[in-house]
Design a protein around this motif. Structure first.
Motif, PDB file in Angstrom:
ATOM      1  N   ARG A 297       0.846  -0.901   0.021  1.00 58.85           N
ATOM      2  CA  ARG A 297       0.069   0.162  -0.141  1.00 58.85           C
ATOM      3  C   ARG A 297       0.925   1.291   0.050  1.00 58.85           C
ATOM      4  O   ARG A 297       0.547   2.216  -0.542  1.00 58.85           O
ATOM      5  CB  ARG A 297      -1.142   0.030   1.225  1.00 58.85           C
ATOM      6  N   CYS A 300       2.252   1.598  -3.592  1.00 61.44           N
ATOM      7  CA  CYS A 300       1.335   2.158  -4.362  1.00 61.44           C
ATOM      8  C   CYS A 300       1.113   3.698  -4.294  1.00 61.44           C
ATOM      9  O   CYS A 300       0.885   4.309  -5.112  1.00 61.44           O
ATOM     10  CB  CYS A 300      -0.251   1.415  -4.373  1.00 61.44           C
ATOM     11  N   TYR A 301       0.921   3.970  -2.899  1.00 61.54           N
ATOM     12  CA  TYR A 301       0.592   5.212  -2.374  1.00 61.54           C
ATOM     13  C   TYR A 301       1.825   6.144  -3.066  1.00 61.54           C
ATOM     14  O   TYR A 301       1.619   7.471  -3.477  1.00 61.54           O
ATOM     15  CB  TYR A 301       0.512   5.570  -0.968  1.00 61.54           C
ATOM     16  N   THR A 304       1.884   5.737  -7.458  1.00 62.91           N
ATOM     17  CA  THR A 304       0.550   6.307  -8.097  1.00 62.91           C
ATOM     18  C   THR A 304      -0.019   7.467  -7.440  1.00 62.91           C
ATOM     19  O   THR A 304      -0.737   8.392  -8.058  1.00 62.91           O
ATOM     20  CB  THR A 304      -0.679   5.222  -8.189  1.00 62.91           C
TER      21      THR A 304
END
Length: 385
Positions: A297, A300-301, A304
């Motif tokens: 996570r 991804c944070y 993206t």
């Protein structure tokens, strides 16, 4: 049927290509004719300007010659007045030879003037004739230019009509190509469905004949499965009866003693150890999975710019790293558990993104493009601020 569809599509494509080539050829011919007419008009206009310049030069020459004739006439009248005044002062004895000499000089002067006037009149008539010719040629060139302009207008009108026809044909070609692509998609989907049905064992009874074996392995397997199922049902009934007896605190019936075989204490201890080790292993796996999930996570944070949280089943909340408020979030809902199709749900924050939703989701049908555009927009706001 498939071969006929392919042939019809191939013929349709050939007809469209031939029609496009004809229209493009007609457009090129009309464009070439229009360019030739423009060049001819420019040439005629340049000739008309030249003729106008020549006419102006000749008119200026005529005016100069007329002024010169007027000056000569005035000079002649002045000379006559001087001679008459000079002759009136002479005596009769001096008058005759002086008059004869003066007459000869005057006659010579008159002859010269007549010759000069004749020459000037000839030049004037020649210039007037040239001016008339130039005027006539200028009028002819103006008429020719009007004719060429009318031809150019007609060519432009035909070109406009041809362009409209070309646009209509292009629209029709685009519609036919869209229809062709749609038919190709339908054909591919039907081929995939047919292949899937073939793999699943489906067949066409009119084309395929099915032979059944007398000792069919499938029938034998069904019979064996049916017998095993019946045995399992009987064993379940016996076990249920044993459970009822044990719950009631009674003794085990003789017909059920062979069914139950209680494990020893050593086996029970080993089973407990196996259960504890399995639970410990599961706990460690949960911790590892939790750590990896948190790490994923965060990655991804960071990559993206969106933090993804699962709110309810098949619903995901996205919060941008550049969000101005903590409540500025987007909620997507998956149409299925596989997440193949996502839908944007309306929120307070999504109501402020009408233009981006109209462009990237409704027109382009691209969620990544929408999220990228939103990231750039929020980043530019923070940079300007």
């Amino acid at each position: 049927m498939q071969v006929e569809n392919n042939c019809s599509e191939f013929n349709l494509i050939n007809q469209l290509d031939n029609l496009r080539e004809k229209v493009e050829g007609t457009a090129r011919i009309l464009e070439k004719a229009r360019q030739q007419l423009q060049e001819e008009i420019l040439r005629v206009q340049s000739q008309l300007l030249d003729e106008k310049k020549k006419r102006e030069q000749h008119e200026a020459l005529v005016r100069r010659l007329q002024k010169r004739v007027l000056l000569l006439t005035k000079e002649r009248d002045g000379m006559r007045a001087i001679l008459e005044s000079y002759d009136s002062e002479l005596t009769p004895s001096e008058h005759s030879p002086q008059l004869n000499r003066r007459m000869r000089e005057a006659e010579e002067m008159v002859q010269k003037l007549h010759a000069h006037n004749t020459e000037l009149e000839a030049q004037l008539s020649q210039v007037l004739e040239e001016v008339g010719n130039h005027k006539q040629r200028a009028e002819m060139l103006e008429v020719e230019m009007k004719v060429l302009k009318s031809q150019e207008c007609t060519a432009e009108q035909s070109t406009v009509i041809t362009k409209e026809e070309v646009d209509m044909l292009r629209l029709k070609i685009e519609e036919l190509e869209a229809e062709r692509s749609k038919l190709e998609e339908e054909k591919r989907s039907l081929e995939m469905k047919l292949e899937k049905l073939t793999l699943q064992g489906d067949y066409d009874p009119s084309r395929t004949k099915v032979l059944h074996f007398s000792m069919n392995p499938a029938s034998l397997a069904k019979q064996q499965r049916k017998e095993e199922q019946q045995q399992l049902q009987e064993e379940c009934e016996r076990l249920r009866e044993l459970v009822r007896v044990l719950e009631g605190g009674g003794s085990i019936p003789e017909n059920l003693e062979g069914v139950v075989s209680f494990p020893s204490s050593q086996e029970i201890a080993e089973l407990k150890k196996q259960v504890e080790s399995a639970e410990l292993k599961n706990q460690r796996l949960k911790e590892v999975f939790q750590t990896k999930i948190q790490e994923f996570r965060k990655v991804c944070y960071t990559l993206t710019g969106y933090q993804i949280d699962i709110t309810t089943e098949n619903q995901y909340r996205l919060t941008s790293i550049y969000a101005e408020h903590q409540s500025d979030c987007l909620i997507f809902k998956a149409s299925s558990s596989s997440g193949g199709k996502m839908q944007l749900l309306e929120t307070e924050f999504s109501r402020t993104l009408r233009e981006l939703i109209e462009l990237h989701l409704l027109r382009q049908d691209s969620i990544p493009a929408f999220l990228s555009a939103l990231t750039l927009d929020l980043f530019s706001r923070q940079t300007i601020a």
